[in-house]
Design an enzyme around this catalytic site. Sequence first.
Site, PDB file in Angstrom:
ATOM      1  N   ASP A 170       6.711 -24.578  31.265  1.00 34.40           N
ATOM      2  CA  ASP A 170       5.876 -23.388  31.396  1.00 34.40           C
ATOM      3  C   ASP A 170       6.830 -22.229  31.744  1.00 34.40           C
ATOM      4  O   ASP A 170       7.960 -22.474  32.190  1.00 34.40           O
ATOM      5  CB  ASP A 170       4.859 -23.612  32.525  1.00 34.40           C
ATOM      6  CG  ASP A 170       4.152 -22.341  32.903  1.00 34.40           C
ATOM      7  OD1 ASP A 170       3.653 -21.655  31.998  1.00 34.40           O
ATOM      8  OD2 ASP A 170       4.106 -22.019  34.114  1.00 34.40           O
ATOM      9  N   ASP A 213       5.701 -18.483  33.070  1.00 31.68           N
ATOM     10  CA  ASP A 213       5.322 -17.612  34.191  1.00 31.68           C
ATOM     11  C   ASP A 213       5.054 -18.423  35.449  1.00 31.68           C
ATOM     12  O   ASP A 213       4.198 -19.312  35.454  1.00 31.68           O
ATOM     13  CB  ASP A 213       4.095 -16.785  33.820  1.00 31.68           C
ATOM     14  CG  ASP A 213       4.414 -15.813  32.706  1.00 31.68           C
ATOM     15  OD1 ASP A 213       5.346 -15.021  32.888  1.00 31.68           O
ATOM     16  OD2 ASP A 213       3.761 -15.872  31.652  1.00 31.68           O
ATOM     17  N   GLU A 239      -6.672 -10.391  27.926  1.00 31.61           N
ATOM     18  CA  GLU A 239      -7.940 -10.977  28.381  1.00 31.61           C
ATOM     19  C   GLU A 239      -8.189 -10.631  29.859  1.00 31.61           C
ATOM     20  O   GLU A 239      -9.308 -10.359  30.277  1.00 31.61           O
ATOM     21  CB  GLU A 239      -7.902 -12.508  28.220  1.00 31.61           C
ATOM     22  CG  GLU A 239      -7.855 -13.004  26.770  1.00 31.61           C
ATOM     23  CD  GLU A 239      -6.456 -13.068  26.180  1.00 31.61           C
ATOM     24  OE1 GLU A 239      -5.520 -12.444  26.735  1.00 31.61           O
ATOM     25  OE2 GLU A 239      -6.294 -13.730  25.144  1.00 31.61           O
ATOM     26  N   ARG A 240      -7.111 -10.626  30.652  1.00 31.71           N
ATOM     27  CA  ARG A 240      -7.207 -10.294  32.083  1.00 31.71           C
ATOM     28  C   ARG A 240      -7.673  -8.848  32.254  1.00 31.71           C
ATOM     29  O   ARG A 240      -8.523  -8.552  33.091  1.00 31.71           O
ATOM     30  CB  ARG A 240      -5.815 -10.503  32.706  1.00 31.71           C
ATOM     31  CG  ARG A 240      -5.774 -10.574  34.201  1.00 31.71           C
ATOM     32  CD  ARG A 240      -4.416 -11.098  34.647  1.00 31.71           C
ATOM     33  NE  ARG A 240      -4.211 -12.471  34.232  1.00 31.71           N
ATOM     34  CZ  ARG A 240      -3.050 -12.986  33.825  1.00 31.71           C
ATOM     35  NH1 ARG A 240      -1.952 -12.235  33.790  1.00 31.71           N
ATOM     36  NH2 ARG A 240      -2.969 -14.240  33.453  1.00 31.71           N
ATOM     37  N   LYS A 284       2.386  -2.488  29.104  1.00 29.12           N
ATOM     38  CA  LYS A 284       2.782  -3.471  30.132  1.00 29.12           C
ATOM     39  C   LYS A 284       3.918  -4.342  29.625  1.00 29.12           C
ATOM     40  O   LYS A 284       4.909  -4.571  30.333  1.00 29.12           O
ATOM     41  CB  LYS A 284       1.568  -4.322  30.522  1.00 29.12           C
ATOM     42  CG  LYS A 284       1.792  -5.295  31.653  1.00 29.12           C
ATOM     43  CD  LYS A 284       2.456  -6.602  31.245  1.00 29.12           C
ATOM     44  CE  LYS A 284       1.543  -7.564  30.543  1.00 29.12           C
ATOM     45  NZ  LYS A 284       2.214  -8.847  30.206  1.00 29.12           N
ATOM     46  N   THR A 334       3.882 -21.921  26.731  1.00 27.98           N
ATOM     47  CA  THR A 334       3.368 -20.839  27.580  1.00 27.98           C
ATOM     48  C   THR A 334       2.242 -20.096  26.887  1.00 27.98           C
ATOM     49  O   THR A 334       2.177 -20.082  25.650  1.00 27.98           O
ATOM     50  CB  THR A 334       4.501 -19.846  27.906  1.00 27.98           C
ATOM     51  OG1 THR A 334       3.962 -18.751  28.648  1.00 27.98           O
ATOM     52  CG2 THR A 334       5.162 -19.297  26.655  1.00 27.98           C
ATOM     53  N   THR A 335       1.406 -19.452  27.688  1.00 26.62           N
ATOM     54  CA  THR A 335       0.377 -18.609  27.083  1.00 26.62           C
ATOM     55  C   THR A 335       0.730 -17.129  27.169  1.00 26.62           C
ATOM     56  O   THR A 335      -0.088 -16.273  26.850  1.00 26.62           O
ATOM     57  CB  THR A 335      -0.996 -18.872  27.724  1.00 26.62           C
ATOM     58  OG1 THR A 335      -0.850 -18.876  29.129  1.00 26.62           O
ATOM     59  CG2 THR A 335      -1.545 -20.196  27.282  1.00 26.62           C
ATOM     60  N   THR A 336       1.936 -16.822  27.592  1.00 28.10           N
ATOM     61  CA  THR A 336       2.348 -15.418  27.583  1.00 28.10           C
ATOM     62  C   THR A 336       2.763 -15.002  26.158  1.00 28.10           C
ATOM     63  O   THR A 336       2.939 -15.838  25.277  1.00 28.10           O
ATOM     64  CB  THR A 336       3.481 -15.162  28.597  1.00 28.10           C
ATOM     65  OG1 THR A 336       3.569 -13.759  28.853  1.00 28.10           O
ATOM     66  CG2 THR A 336       4.815 -15.640  28.096  1.00 28.10           C
ATOM     67  N   ASN A 350       7.615 -11.395  25.654  1.00 24.57           N
ATOM     68  CA  ASN A 350       7.962 -11.570  27.068  1.00 24.57           C
ATOM     69  C   ASN A 350       8.856 -12.788  27.277  1.00 24.57           C
ATOM     70  O   ASN A 350       9.771 -12.773  28.098  1.00 24.57           O
ATOM     71  CB  ASN A 350       6.693 -11.716  27.913  1.00 24.57           C
ATOM     72  CG  ASN A 350       5.811 -10.488  27.840  1.00 24.57           C
ATOM     73  OD1 ASN A 350       6.301  -9.387  27.626  1.00 24.57           O
ATOM     74  ND2 ASN A 350       4.519 -10.671  27.992  1.00 24.57           N
TER      75      ASN A 350
END
Length: 259
Positions: A10, A12, A56-57, A86, A123-125, A129
Amino acid sequence: MTRLRALLWDVDGTLAETERDGHRVAFNQAFEALALPWRWDEARYGELLRITGGRERLLHDMTTRGDAPPTAGEREALARELHALKNRRYGELVREARLPLRGGVRELIDEAEDGGLRLAVATTTSRVNVEALMAVHFGPRWPRRFAAVVCGEDVQAKKPDPEVYRLALAGLGLPPQETVAIEDSPGGVAAACAAEIPVVVPLSAYFRAATIEGAVAIGPGLDERRGWRPGLAGAGAGRVTLADIEGWCAARDTVSQFG
Ligand code: XBP
Ligand code: MG
Protein backbone atom coordinates in the site's frame (compact mmCIF):
# COMPACT_ATOMS: atom_id res chain seq x y z
CA MET A 1 5.03 -23.63 4.63
CA THR A 2 4.38 -21.72 1.40
CA ARG A 3 7.33 -19.59 0.40
CA LEU A 4 6.58 -15.92 -0.08
CA ARG A 5 7.27 -14.70 -3.58
CA ALA A 6 6.10 -11.08 -3.50
CA LEU A 7 5.44 -8.11 -1.22
CA LEU A 8 2.43 -5.96 -2.15
CA TRP A 9 2.75 -2.42 -0.85
CA ASP A 10 0.00 0.00 0.00
CA VAL A 11 1.24 3.58 -0.45
CA ASP A 12 -0.54 6.20 1.68
CA GLY A 13 0.22 5.72 5.35
CA THR A 14 2.32 2.61 4.69
CA LEU A 15 5.30 3.77 2.63
CA ALA A 16 5.11 7.27 4.14
CA GLU A 17 2.78 9.39 6.31
CA THR A 18 1.36 10.91 3.16
CA GLU A 19 -2.16 11.48 4.45
CA ARG A 20 -1.53 13.72 7.46
CA ASP A 21 1.55 15.51 6.13
CA GLY A 22 0.92 15.37 2.38
CA HIS A 23 -2.60 15.02 0.96
CA ARG A 24 -4.27 16.88 3.87
CA VAL A 25 -1.87 19.81 3.62
CA ALA A 26 -2.21 19.90 -0.16
CA PHE A 27 -6.03 19.82 -0.01
CA ASN A 28 -5.96 22.82 2.32
CA GLN A 29 -3.64 24.69 -0.05
CA ALA A 30 -6.04 23.90 -2.91
CA PHE A 31 -8.96 25.34 -0.91
CA GLU A 32 -6.88 28.44 -0.27
CA ALA A 33 -5.89 28.77 -3.92
CA LEU A 34 -9.58 28.89 -4.90
CA ALA A 35 -10.34 31.36 -2.07
CA LEU A 36 -12.56 28.83 -0.30
CA PRO A 37 -12.79 29.16 3.50
CA TRP A 38 -12.74 25.34 3.91
CA ARG A 39 -9.89 23.73 5.87
CA TRP A 40 -9.46 20.14 7.02
CA ASP A 41 -7.75 19.88 10.40
CA GLU A 42 -6.09 16.61 11.40
CA ALA A 43 -9.15 15.32 13.24
CA ARG A 44 -11.61 16.08 10.43
CA TYR A 45 -9.28 14.57 7.84
CA GLY A 46 -9.06 11.44 9.98
CA GLU A 47 -12.85 11.11 9.79
CA LEU A 48 -12.82 11.73 6.05
CA LEU A 49 -10.29 8.96 5.45
CA ARG A 50 -13.06 6.41 5.54
CA ILE A 51 -13.93 7.74 2.06
CA THR A 52 -11.21 6.40 -0.23
CA GLY A 53 -10.19 8.55 -3.17
CA GLY A 54 -9.43 12.25 -2.91
CA ARG A 55 -12.12 13.38 -5.35
CA GLU A 56 -14.70 11.16 -3.66
CA ARG A 57 -13.59 12.58 -0.27
CA LEU A 58 -14.16 16.14 -1.52
CA LEU A 59 -17.62 15.29 -2.85
CA HIS A 60 -18.57 13.65 0.42
CA ASP A 61 -17.36 16.66 2.44
CA MET A 62 -19.42 18.99 0.24
CA THR A 63 -22.59 17.11 1.21
CA THR A 64 -21.96 18.24 4.81
CA ARG A 65 -21.49 21.96 3.96
CA GLY A 66 -24.10 24.66 3.54
CA ASP A 67 -21.75 26.73 1.37
CA ALA A 68 -21.01 24.04 -1.24
CA PRO A 69 -22.29 24.55 -4.82
CA PRO A 70 -26.00 23.67 -5.08
CA THR A 71 -26.04 21.31 -8.07
CA ALA A 72 -24.36 17.93 -8.48
CA GLY A 73 -22.73 19.10 -11.73
CA GLU A 74 -21.19 22.15 -10.08
CA ARG A 75 -19.94 20.09 -7.16
CA GLU A 76 -18.39 17.56 -9.57
CA ALA A 77 -16.61 20.34 -11.47
CA LEU A 78 -15.32 21.95 -8.28
CA ALA A 79 -14.13 18.59 -6.90
CA ARG A 80 -12.26 17.90 -10.14
CA GLU A 81 -10.57 21.31 -10.07
CA LEU A 82 -9.65 21.04 -6.39
CA HIS A 83 -8.37 17.50 -6.84
CA ALA A 84 -6.11 18.49 -9.74
CA LEU A 85 -4.74 21.43 -7.72
CA LYS A 86 -4.26 19.18 -4.69
CA ASN A 87 -2.34 16.58 -6.69
CA ARG A 88 -0.08 19.25 -8.18
CA ARG A 89 0.68 20.65 -4.73
CA TYR A 90 1.14 17.14 -3.32
CA GLY A 91 3.80 16.45 -5.98
CA GLU A 92 5.59 19.63 -4.94
CA LEU A 93 5.51 18.64 -1.26
CA VAL A 94 6.94 15.24 -2.17
CA ARG A 95 9.70 16.81 -4.26
CA GLU A 96 10.48 19.25 -1.45
CA ALA A 97 11.36 16.10 0.54
CA ARG A 98 8.61 16.71 3.10
CA LEU A 99 7.46 13.07 3.12
CA PRO A 100 10.19 10.63 4.18
CA LEU A 101 9.70 6.87 3.91
CA ARG A 102 8.49 5.28 7.14
CA GLY A 103 11.16 3.48 9.11
CA GLY A 104 12.02 -0.04 8.02
CA VAL A 105 10.37 0.28 4.60
CA ARG A 106 13.53 0.66 2.54
CA GLU A 107 15.30 -2.07 4.48
CA LEU A 108 12.47 -4.55 3.97
CA ILE A 109 12.22 -3.73 0.28
CA ASP A 110 15.98 -4.23 -0.18
CA GLU A 111 15.90 -7.47 1.81
CA ALA A 112 12.98 -8.79 -0.26
CA GLU A 113 14.73 -8.01 -3.53
CA ASP A 114 17.98 -9.57 -2.32
CA GLY A 115 15.97 -12.67 -1.40
CA GLY A 116 14.49 -12.90 -4.91
CA LEU A 117 10.98 -11.71 -4.02
CA ARG A 118 9.10 -9.43 -6.35
CA LEU A 119 7.49 -6.12 -5.40
CA ALA A 120 4.16 -4.57 -6.28
CA VAL A 121 2.17 -1.45 -5.43
CA ALA A 122 -1.56 -1.72 -4.67
CA THR A 123 -3.05 1.67 -3.90
CA THR A 124 -6.19 3.67 -4.46
CA THR A 125 -4.35 6.95 -4.82
CA SER A 126 -3.86 8.59 -8.22
CA ARG A 127 -0.97 7.34 -10.37
CA VAL A 128 0.61 10.78 -10.54
CA ASN A 129 0.96 10.79 -6.74
CA VAL A 130 2.52 7.33 -6.69
CA GLU A 131 4.97 8.29 -9.42
CA ALA A 132 6.04 11.43 -7.55
CA LEU A 133 6.64 9.61 -4.25
CA MET A 134 8.39 6.61 -5.77
CA ALA A 135 10.70 8.66 -8.00
CA VAL A 136 11.85 10.76 -5.03
CA HIS A 137 12.58 7.75 -2.84
CA PHE A 138 13.65 5.06 -5.31
CA GLY A 139 14.98 7.13 -8.21
CA PRO A 140 13.73 7.52 -11.79
CA ARG A 141 14.20 3.81 -12.54
CA TRP A 142 11.84 2.74 -9.73
CA PRO A 143 9.31 1.09 -12.12
CA ARG A 144 11.92 -1.57 -12.92
CA ARG A 145 11.85 -2.65 -9.30
CA PHE A 146 8.07 -2.97 -9.03
CA ALA A 147 6.61 -5.72 -11.19
CA ALA A 148 3.01 -4.49 -10.86
CA VAL A 149 1.76 -1.00 -9.99
CA VAL A 150 -2.01 -0.73 -9.60
CA CYS A 151 -3.47 2.70 -8.81
CA GLY A 152 -6.83 4.39 -8.32
CA GLU A 153 -7.44 4.93 -12.04
CA ASP A 154 -7.03 1.21 -12.75
CA VAL A 155 -10.05 0.05 -10.76
CA GLN A 156 -13.81 0.37 -10.98
CA ALA A 157 -14.13 0.26 -7.18
CA LYS A 158 -11.52 1.53 -4.71
CA LYS A 159 -10.54 -0.12 -1.42
CA PRO A 160 -12.11 -1.73 0.61
CA ASP A 161 -13.09 -3.44 -2.64
CA PRO A 162 -10.45 -6.13 -3.40
CA GLU A 163 -10.14 -5.20 -7.09
CA VAL A 164 -6.81 -3.38 -6.66
CA TYR A 165 -5.30 -6.47 -5.02
CA ARG A 166 -6.79 -8.87 -7.56
CA LEU A 167 -5.25 -6.80 -10.36
CA ALA A 168 -1.88 -6.76 -8.61
CA LEU A 169 -1.97 -10.56 -8.25
CA ALA A 170 -2.89 -10.90 -11.91
CA GLY A 171 0.00 -8.60 -12.83
CA LEU A 172 2.40 -10.73 -10.82
CA GLY A 173 0.87 -14.01 -11.97
CA LEU A 174 0.88 -15.30 -8.37
CA PRO A 175 -1.74 -16.88 -6.12
CA PRO A 176 -2.58 -14.84 -2.99
CA GLN A 177 -0.99 -17.29 -0.54
CA GLU A 178 2.45 -16.70 -2.11
CA THR A 179 2.21 -12.97 -1.40
CA VAL A 180 1.76 -10.65 1.55
CA ALA A 181 0.23 -7.19 1.65
CA ILE A 182 1.60 -4.39 3.83
CA GLU A 183 -1.26 -2.06 4.80
CA ASP A 184 -2.03 0.61 7.39
CA SER A 185 -5.80 1.11 7.30
CA PRO A 186 -8.93 -0.94 8.06
CA GLY A 187 -10.19 -0.43 4.49
CA GLY A 188 -6.90 -1.52 2.99
CA VAL A 189 -6.76 -4.61 5.19
CA ALA A 190 -10.34 -5.47 4.25
CA ALA A 191 -9.43 -5.18 0.55
CA ALA A 192 -6.42 -7.50 0.87
CA CYS A 193 -8.34 -10.01 3.01
CA ALA A 194 -11.17 -10.12 0.49
CA ALA A 195 -8.54 -11.04 -2.13
CA GLU A 196 -7.33 -13.75 0.32
CA ILE A 197 -3.93 -12.14 0.74
CA PRO A 198 -2.34 -12.26 4.21
CA VAL A 199 -1.80 -8.76 5.57
CA VAL A 200 0.82 -7.27 7.88
CA VAL A 201 -0.15 -3.90 9.39
CA PRO A 202 2.38 -1.27 10.52
CA LEU A 203 -0.23 1.14 11.91
CA SER A 204 0.02 4.71 10.63
CA ALA A 205 -0.68 7.92 12.56
CA TYR A 206 -4.37 7.98 11.70
CA PHE A 207 -5.11 4.35 12.51
CA ARG A 208 -3.20 3.79 15.77
CA ALA A 209 -6.45 3.16 17.66
CA ALA A 210 -8.43 1.61 14.80
CA THR A 211 -10.10 -1.77 15.00
CA ILE A 212 -8.54 -3.91 12.31
CA GLU A 213 -9.95 -7.32 11.42
CA GLY A 214 -8.20 -10.15 9.66
CA ALA A 215 -4.52 -9.15 9.66
CA VAL A 216 -1.83 -11.78 10.34
CA ALA A 217 0.13 -9.22 12.39
CA ILE A 218 -0.41 -5.68 13.67
CA GLY A 219 2.25 -3.42 15.13
CA PRO A 220 3.61 0.08 15.45
CA GLY A 221 5.98 0.13 12.46
CA LEU A 222 8.43 -1.93 10.43
CA ASP A 223 11.38 -0.33 12.24
CA GLU A 224 10.21 -1.57 15.63
CA ARG A 225 10.25 -5.13 17.00
CA ARG A 226 8.35 -4.27 20.17
CA GLY A 227 4.58 -3.94 20.26
CA TRP A 228 3.64 -6.43 17.54
CA ARG A 229 0.77 -8.92 17.83
CA PRO A 230 1.72 -11.77 17.52
CA GLY A 231 4.91 -10.83 19.35
CA LEU A 232 8.38 -11.13 17.85
CA ALA A 233 11.19 -13.18 19.34
CA GLY A 234 14.04 -11.04 20.58
CA ALA A 235 11.81 -7.98 20.75
CA GLY A 236 14.68 -5.62 21.43
CA ALA A 237 16.54 -3.50 18.94
CA GLY A 238 16.12 -4.11 15.23
CA ARG A 239 13.40 -4.10 12.64
CA VAL A 240 10.77 -6.44 11.25
CA THR A 241 12.47 -8.82 8.80
CA LEU A 242 11.27 -10.98 5.96
CA ALA A 243 11.68 -14.04 8.20
CA ASP A 244 9.30 -12.45 10.74
CA ILE A 245 6.73 -11.87 8.02
CA GLU A 246 7.11 -15.40 6.68
CA GLY A 247 6.60 -16.68 10.23
CA TRP A 248 3.37 -14.70 10.64
CA CYS A 249 2.06 -15.88 7.29
CA ALA A 250 2.92 -19.52 8.07
CA ALA A 251 1.18 -19.32 11.45
CA ARG A 252 -1.91 -18.08 9.64
CA ASP A 253 -1.92 -21.39 7.66
CA THR A 254 -2.70 -23.26 10.86
CA VAL A 255 -4.41 -20.66 13.06
CA SER A 256 -6.83 -18.73 10.89
CA GLN A 257 -7.15 -15.12 11.94
CA PHE A 258 -9.63 -14.47 9.19
CA GLY A 259 -12.68 -15.71 11.05
C1 XBP B 1 -5.32 6.35 0.06
C2 XBP B 1 -6.49 7.11 -0.40
C3 XBP B 1 -6.28 8.20 -1.35
C4 XBP B 1 -5.46 9.37 -0.83
C5 XBP B 1 -5.54 10.54 -1.75
O1 XBP B 1 -5.37 5.05 -0.38
O2 XBP B 1 -7.60 6.87 0.00
O3 XBP B 1 -7.53 8.69 -1.71
O4 XBP B 1 -5.96 9.81 0.41
O5 XBP B 1 -5.20 10.21 -3.04
P1 XBP B 1 -4.17 3.98 -0.12
P2 XBP B 1 -6.01 10.74 -4.32
O6 XBP B 1 -3.83 3.98 1.34
O7 XBP B 1 -4.79 2.70 -0.59
O8 XBP B 1 -3.01 4.35 -0.98
O9 XBP B 1 -6.35 12.15 -4.05
O10 XBP B 1 -5.05 10.57 -5.47
O11 XBP B 1 -7.23 9.87 -4.43
MG1 MG C 1 -2.96 3.31 3.26
